[in-house]
Design a protein around this motif. Structure first.
Motif, short mmCIF file in Angstrom:
data_model
loop_
_atom_site.label_atom_id
_atom_site.label_comp_id
_atom_site.label_asym_id
_atom_site.label_seq_id
_atom_site.Cartn_x
_atom_site.Cartn_y
_atom_site.Cartn_z
N ALA A 285 0.84 -1.20 0.00
CA ALA A 285 0.00 0.00 0.00
C ALA A 285 0.88 1.25 0.00
N LYS A 286 1.89 1.26 0.87
CA LYS A 286 2.80 2.41 0.91
C LYS A 286 3.58 2.55 -0.39
N ALA A 287 4.07 1.40 -0.89
CA ALA A 287 4.84 1.41 -2.14
C ALA A 287 4.00 1.98 -3.28
N ASN A 288 2.74 1.56 -3.35
CA ASN A 288 1.88 2.04 -4.43
C ASN A 288 1.60 3.53 -4.34
N ARG A 289 1.51 4.03 -3.13
CA ARG A 289 1.26 5.47 -3.00
C ARG A 289 2.45 6.28 -3.50
N VAL A 290 3.65 5.79 -3.19
CA VAL A 290 4.84 6.48 -3.69
C VAL A 290 4.89 6.40 -5.22
N LEU A 291 4.61 5.20 -5.74
CA LEU A 291 4.62 5.01 -7.19
C LEU A 291 3.60 5.92 -7.88
N LYS A 292 2.43 6.03 -7.26
CA LYS A 292 1.38 6.87 -7.82
C LYS A 292 1.84 8.34 -7.85
N GLY A 293 2.49 8.74 -6.77
CA GLY A 293 3.02 10.11 -6.70
C GLY A 293 4.05 10.37 -7.78
N LEU A 294 4.91 9.39 -7.99
CA LEU A 294 5.94 9.53 -9.02
C LEU A 294 5.31 9.59 -10.41
N LYS A 295 4.30 8.74 -10.62
CA LYS A 295 3.66 8.68 -11.94
C LYS A 295 2.99 9.98 -12.32
N GLY B 281 9.89 7.37 -17.79
CA GLY B 281 10.58 7.87 -16.60
C GLY B 281 10.54 6.85 -15.47
N ILE B 282 9.37 6.21 -15.31
CA ILE B 282 9.22 5.17 -14.28
C ILE B 282 10.10 3.96 -14.63
N THR B 283 10.06 3.57 -15.91
CA THR B 283 10.91 2.45 -16.36
C THR B 283 12.38 2.74 -16.07
N ASN B 284 12.79 3.99 -16.34
CA ASN B 284 14.18 4.35 -16.07
C ASN B 284 14.55 4.16 -14.61
N MET B 285 13.63 4.54 -13.71
CA MET B 285 13.90 4.38 -12.28
C MET B 285 14.06 2.89 -11.93
N TYR B 286 13.14 2.10 -12.50
CA TYR B 286 13.14 0.66 -12.26
C TYR B 286 14.45 0.04 -12.76
N HIS B 287 14.84 0.42 -13.96
CA HIS B 287 16.10 -0.08 -14.52
C HIS B 287 17.28 0.37 -13.68
N ALA B 288 17.28 1.64 -13.31
CA ALA B 288 18.39 2.17 -12.51
C ALA B 288 18.53 1.39 -11.21
N PHE B 289 17.41 1.06 -10.60
CA PHE B 289 17.42 0.30 -9.35
C PHE B 289 18.18 -1.02 -9.55
N GLU C 205 12.18 14.90 -16.19
CA GLU C 205 13.00 13.86 -16.82
C GLU C 205 14.05 14.39 -17.80
N GLY C 206 13.68 15.45 -18.51
CA GLY C 206 14.56 15.96 -19.56
C GLY C 206 15.66 16.87 -19.03
N ASP C 207 15.64 17.16 -17.73
CA ASP C 207 16.60 18.11 -17.17
C ASP C 207 17.95 17.42 -16.96
N LEU C 208 18.60 17.09 -18.08
CA LEU C 208 19.78 16.23 -17.98
C LEU C 208 21.02 16.93 -17.48
N SER C 209 20.98 18.26 -17.35
CA SER C 209 22.15 18.91 -16.78
C SER C 209 22.06 18.90 -15.25
N ASN C 210 20.97 18.36 -14.73
CA ASN C 210 20.82 18.18 -13.29
C ASN C 210 21.41 16.82 -12.89
N ASN C 211 22.28 16.82 -11.87
CA ASN C 211 22.98 15.57 -11.54
C ASN C 211 22.07 14.42 -11.14
#
Lengths: 421, 258
Positions: free
Chosen positions: B52-62, B69-77, B103-109
């Motif tokens: 339940a907690k995980a889904n709320r965070v995921l929903k917020g990110l989405k 962008g979500i896939t990228n996070m998953y892959h990065a993990f 997501e496109g702000d690639l000059s941000n570390n």
């Protein structure tokens, strides 16, 4: 399968097929999906291995036979060449393909053949293999077949029903050199099946748009290849021919095969002459500029400079001849213009366009994005007060770039081209 | 500084993110198991994975990320790079603090790091689709041993399921000691213990199908036959087929016999 004999045949018929450079195994838009719990599907294409010369292996690339009625000087399988001959049976090719595919060695089959008896007899065998793979083995992997010049339209049409891609090799960029090296062949024989294929492919695509259940026909299109460095064509002629294939024949790919000397024929470069790898590489770079960077072929080669530079890539060459187009401000320029800056590829250009929405990009941002700043800096303008714009000539820029780059081809720089200059 | 101990799953990490906000932790460090340097930290917090907690965070990110962008996070993990959990957390914080898609702000570390990590995993999972070499056993099972740097099995199972729908297969990651197994219906995660070394020749001879060695030798011969000696380019060869993969690549292993 009789193990020893198949082992030997594979060595002979893979060796004979290796000069065919097409390696693509990507289905394009119309993917052949595995919907029936069968074997395989054709997606984006995967290179499963790389030979020690660095070329990719994605398909089982073999000849059905290296027996051939023709005597083309550039070909190892030519009639007059004293080599071991072999021929696979239909079933052997099917078993090899399935055995390799199930072990995840390959994406599918690339099947070519010497012409034995007559074109129809040869083509019929190729079609039979593809048909068996699709209908009996339930195989959905990639199949690339050669369309044999001179084969009947019906057979070529049937091939298209089972194959993902068909190709006819033009072999020589001009009629003149084809006549010189393969007196029995002419360009018209090659162009005819290409034209037939183009029309069929276009027709089936239209049909597919109206009815998604319509059958696939060579969904990955057609390709061709030219041997380069065996005869005296310049790059203008070669790229001109390629451009004709892209525009008139809807060709998916044109491959350039640097001639590997294999015969003592005095019409050809002597054995031991280095393969013109750097020239081949420059032609591929030029080809990409035409297909993905919006360049017109005449911007890359023209009557005043019919050959590509060997020491620098064609995009840098264009930029140095067109300094008046630069510097480009990456914070405001259109994507098309950014794509023309040396050192910035398609991915980098898109990154720039997306990142600049958040802030004005500075040189250090470009480095962070992984752009070859050392190459591109000569062509960039920044509106920062600290940026010092020097007026360099194209010769100065070229020297500075050559100093920072270490060509990967320096060790095997080919002198084959200089023979003809 | 608080040490967050979680179970090493992506859902566990998402739960941890929820609890950082819930408990207002500042300066956090993530750890996968309790034996890590727990003693050096004043505060340790155990995260129990909670969907339940995980889904709320995921929903917020989405809300502020595209599907890629979500896939990228998953892959990065799954890159398992050092401090990837902290990098992902900085990225998530940036997502939550901004009202638009970043997501496109690639000059941000924070953004760039996630993109790079995702790219690394993506590249390796692509390579694993290429470099898996199945061997057939007497029991009609196609099995392969892999040893990737990133944890890519979760990312490649769909590919293999689609492709090899009519054969039973197992891909085993010796580095992480688990595998994925397809039984003609579903893919499941399995843990295995081998009685003997799974790549020893004796073990292979015992379990292999009678044609297995023949096909391996065929493939090795094919690999040799298609090489063009006068175009040799070792640097390019190694660049495409890094040496770390060689020990599991049939074509790079000498013939068993002869």
């Amino acid at each position: 399968m009789v193990h020893e004999r198949v082992m030997e045949k594979l060595a002979i018929l893979a060796d004979a097929a290796k000069y065919d450079v097409s390696c693509s195994s990507s289905a394009g838009q119309n993917k052949r999906k595995n919907q029936n719990k069968g074997l395989g599907d054709t997606g984006n294409g995967i290179c499963h291995a790389y030979t020690e010369d660095g070329r990719c292996v994605s398909l089982l690339k073999i000849l059905l036979t290296n027996h051939c009625i023709f005597d083309c000087a550039y070909c190892v399988s030519r009639k007059s060449n004293d080599i071991k001959r072999a021929a696979f049976t239909v079933q052997e090719v099917v078993d090899l393909t399935i055995g390799f595919y199930r072990r995840n060695y390959i994406e599918g089959l690339f099947l070519s053949s010497g012409i034995f008896d007559n074109p129809d007899y040869t083509m019929e065998r190729l079609v039979r293999i593809a048909k068996k793979l699709r209908l009996e083995e339930n195989f959905n992997g990639y199949i690339h077949l050669k369309a044999i010049p001179g084969a009947s339209d019906e057979l070529i049409k049937e091939a298209g029903m089972y194959a993902d891609r068909l190709s006819v090799n033009v072999e020589m960029p001009t009629e003149k050199s084809l006549k010189l090296l393969a007196p029995e062949k002419n360009h018209a024989d090659v162009i005819k099946p290409m034209e037939y294929l183009k029309n069929e492919i276009v027709g089936h695509k239209e049909e597919k748009k109206l009815n998604f259940k319509a059958p696939l026909f060579a969904p990955a299109g057609q390709s061709t290849q030219m041997i380069i460095g065996a005869t005296q064509e310049n790059d203008l002629e070669i790229l001109g021919m390629a451009n004709y294939f892209y525009e008139q024949m809807n060709m998916r790919r044109v491959y350039y095969s640097g001639y590997v000397p294999i015969s003592y024929d005095n019409r050809l470069p002597a054995i031991g002459t280095p393969v013109p790898m750097i020239r081949e590489n420059r032609l591929y770079q030029a080809d990409w500029l035409i297909r993905f960077y919006g360049f017109n072929v005449n911007e890359i080669v023209g009557f005043d400079q019919p050959n590509l530079d060997l020491d620098i890539d064609p995009k840098l060459g264009w930029a140095l001849r067109n300094l008046h187009q630069f510097p480009v401000d990456i914070n405001s320029a259109d994507l098309e213009l950014i794509l023309r800056i040396p050192g910035i590829g398609v991915t980098s250009a898109k990154k720039i366009v997306s990142a600049r929405k958040f802030k004005r990009l500075q040189p250090e941002d470009l480095k962070k994005l992984g752009i070859a700043y050392n190459r591109s800096k000569f062509f960039l303008a920044f509106s920062s007060p600290f940026y010092l714009q020097k007026d360099l000539t194209s010769i100065q820029i070229k020297e500075q770039i050559l100093n920072i780059q270490n060509s990967k081809y320096q060790n095997n720089f080919s002198n084959q081209l200089s023979l003809f200059q | 500084m608080t040490l967050l101990i979680y179970d090493g799953t992506f859902e566990g990490w998402l739960t941890a993110v929820f609890e950082i906000y819930e408990y207002k932790f500042e300066d956090v460090i993530f750890a996968k198991d309790e034996n890590s340097n727990a003693l050096f930290f004043l505060k340790t917090h155990f995260v129990e994975t909670d969907n339940a907690k995980a889904n709320r965070v995921l929903k917020g990110l989405k809300k502020n990320l595209s599907p890629s962008g979500i896939t990228n996070m998953y892959h990065a993990f799954f890159s398992e790079l050092p401090q990837i959990e902290e990098s992902l957390f900085r990225f998530a914080t940036y997502v939550f603090s901004s009202s638009k898609n970043i997501e496109g702000d690639l000059s941000n570390n924070a953004v760039l790091n996630i993109q790079k990590a995702a790219h690394l995993t993506g590249k390796e999972s692509h390579r694993m689709k290429a470099f898996v070499r199945f061997k057939l056993t007497k029991d009609n099972l196609y099995y392969a041993i892999v040893e990737p740097d990133c944890n890519v099995l979760p990312l490649i199972q769909k590919h293999f399921k689609n492709r090899y729908a009519d054969q039973k297969w197992l891909i085993y990651d010796t580095k992480r000691k688990y595998g994925i197994y397809y039984d003609l219906e579903n893919v499941s995660t399995v843990e295995l213990t081998f009685d003997s070394n799974p790549s020893s020749s004796k073990f292979l001879a015992e379990i292999s199908d009678e044609d297995e060695e023949f096909f391996q030798n065929l493939w090795r011969n094919y690999f040799k036959s298609v090489n063009i000696e006068s175009r040799k380019n070792t640097k390019l060869h190694v660049q495409h087929m890094p040496k770390r993969y060689w020990k599991n690549l049939t074509e790079k292993i000498p013939n068993l016999k002869k």
